[in-house]
Enzyme design. Structure first.
Site, PDB file in Angstrom:
ATOM      1  N   GLU A 125       8.704  -7.832  -4.124  1.00  0.00           N
ATOM      2  CA  GLU A 125       8.585  -6.802  -3.096  1.00  0.00           C
ATOM      3  C   GLU A 125       7.197  -6.194  -3.140  1.00  0.00           C
ATOM      4  O   GLU A 125       6.448  -6.394  -4.084  1.00  0.00           O
ATOM      5  CB  GLU A 125       9.645  -5.709  -3.276  1.00  0.00           C
ATOM      6  CG  GLU A 125       9.474  -4.833  -4.513  1.00  0.00           C
ATOM      7  CD  GLU A 125      10.175  -5.421  -5.731  1.00  0.00           C
ATOM      8  OE1 GLU A 125      10.927  -6.395  -5.565  1.00  0.00           O
ATOM      9  OE2 GLU A 125       9.943  -4.921  -6.845  1.00  0.00           O
ATOM     10  N   ASP A 126       6.892  -5.446  -2.085  1.00  0.00           N
ATOM     11  CA  ASP A 126       5.634  -4.732  -1.973  1.00  0.00           C
ATOM     12  C   ASP A 126       5.614  -3.543  -2.922  1.00  0.00           C
ATOM     13  O   ASP A 126       6.660  -3.039  -3.299  1.00  0.00           O
ATOM     14  CB  ASP A 126       5.547  -4.204  -0.532  1.00  0.00           C
ATOM     15  CG  ASP A 126       4.240  -4.563   0.111  1.00  0.00           C
ATOM     16  OD1 ASP A 126       3.782  -5.701  -0.113  1.00  0.00           O
ATOM     17  OD2 ASP A 126       3.686  -3.707   0.827  1.00  0.00           O
TER      18      ASP A 126
END
Ligand SMILES: [Zn+2]
Ligand SMILES: [Zn+2]
Length: 366
Positions: free
Chosen positions: A212-213
């Site tokens: 994920e970011d």
């Protein structure tokens, strides 16, 4: 001077052997080596007193393994080449070439001594601990079987990257800014720190089921991850089922047989905040459901499945979109359309950008 063979020939058959070395070769010997008279200063021709000092070696080893949790162990050893040479010589000379070598006699005896004291079993095939003696220095090194921990984590604070990134102030060397860890805060750092504190060990390697970011949240049941702890002092049984760590929640922690060679497929429920230009008909967003082509460098593009698309308008130029996407779908490009077809931009017929995305759940990898 000369090598051991020359020395031995000169002395034979009056070679002095200690009780242990004599015992190994006695059954099949031709010549009559005699045991050393303990009152004499002379040393055993083969081991030069090594086999009389095994108690000390065992003590060093017992001290080194006292911090480990284990049920089984094995003992290995490094011996001086000259000892091995003299051992080979005496065994062939006495017709006892098939007798136990000094190395296996030594490791066997130290293993028995340690077993008597610890009540733990020697298991050569699949030991929890490997004790490596170095008789040249009287030292000992311990290696434990690596532990693989499976868990899921959720992340409820934005701005923390998944993987360690070298500290910007010191470029990874360690400074006051990063608490001398060499990296800024990360999920990897939080989980590794926790596992090393609980299990002991040298380091932790992670195999993530997706990523994920730094600004993404990970919610629901969380993202699965495998953590391989090298040289741990304790087994995964020392871990609780779940724990809360500064914005990161780890759950379902358990020992895994290993890191799977091929990670099982998974799907992600994502919530994306999309900014758009123009006046598109937002209802068209539902037509994004289906297969999308994702360019991944040269060669054929890969296909990813997108489903369960829903949206809610948030402002004049933004909406929130929920979708179930196949693992590995590049979310930002799915919105912008860069190398992805169809995309949010292409179905709405206007330029769109991903302002933020969160993972509501990750499905399909228990
Ligand atoms: Zn000896
Ligand atoms: Zn630093």
């Amino acid at each position: 001077m000369g090598g051991p063979a020359k020395d031995a020939r000169a002395i034979h058959p009056e070679l002095g052997l200690c009780r242990s070395c004599l015992g190994r070769v006695a059954s099949r010997r031709r010549g009559p080596p005699r045991p050393l008279d303990p009152d004499l200063a002379a040393e055993c021709f083969v081991c030069r007193g090594l086999m009389d000092g095994l108690g000390r070696l065992a003590e060093v080893a017992l001290d080194r393994i006292s911090g480990y949790d284990y049920e089984t162990f094995t003992v290995g050893a490094t011996l001086k080449p000259s000892v091995l040479d003299r051992d080979d010589y005496i065994r062939s000379r006495t017709g006892a070439a098939g007798a136990a070598s000094i190395k296996s006699a030594l490791t066997g005896e130290v293993g028995r001594m340690m077993s008597r004291r610890t009540k733990k079993r020697v298991d050569r095939a699949d030991p929890d601990l490997t004790v490596l003696l170095d008789t040249r220095f009287g030292s000992c090194e311990v290696r434990s079987r690596p532990v693989v921990v499976y868990m899921r984590y959720t992340k409820t604070r934005r701005g923390v990257p998944q993987k360690r990134i070298a500290c910007g102030s010191c470029d990874g060397r360690g400074c006051g800014e990063c608490g001398f860890s060499g990296s800024g805060p990360s999920i990897e750092g939080v989980l590794a720190g926790y596992l090393l504190e609980r299990l002991g060990g040298a380091d932790v390697r992670f195999t993530w089921v997706g990523g994920e970011d730094r600004d993404s949240l990970v919610l629901g049941r969380g993202r699965p991850v495998y953590a391989r702890v090298r040289n741990p002092a304790r087994s995964a049984a020392a871990l609780p089922e779940s724990t809360s760590l500064d914005g990161v929640e780890a759950s379902g922690m358990r020992a895994a047989a290993g890191v799977p060679a091929r990670l099982p497929p998974f799907r992600s429920m994502v919530r994306i905040v999309v900014r758009f230009g123009g006046e598109p008909d937002l209802r068209l967003i539902r037509t994004l459901a289906g297969r999308v082509l994702v360019a991944t460098g040269p060669g054929r593009p890969s296909t990813k499945e997108v489903g369960s698309v829903r949206y809610r308008r948030m402002s004049a130029d933004s909406f929130r979109m929920d979708a179930e996407v196949e693992g590995g779908t590049p979310i930002k490009r799915l919105v912008s359309g860069e190398g992805v077809e169809p995309s949010v931009s292409s179905v709405l017929g206007t330029e769109c950008a991903c302002a933020r995305f969160d993972f509501l759940d990750i499905i399909g990898n228990s």
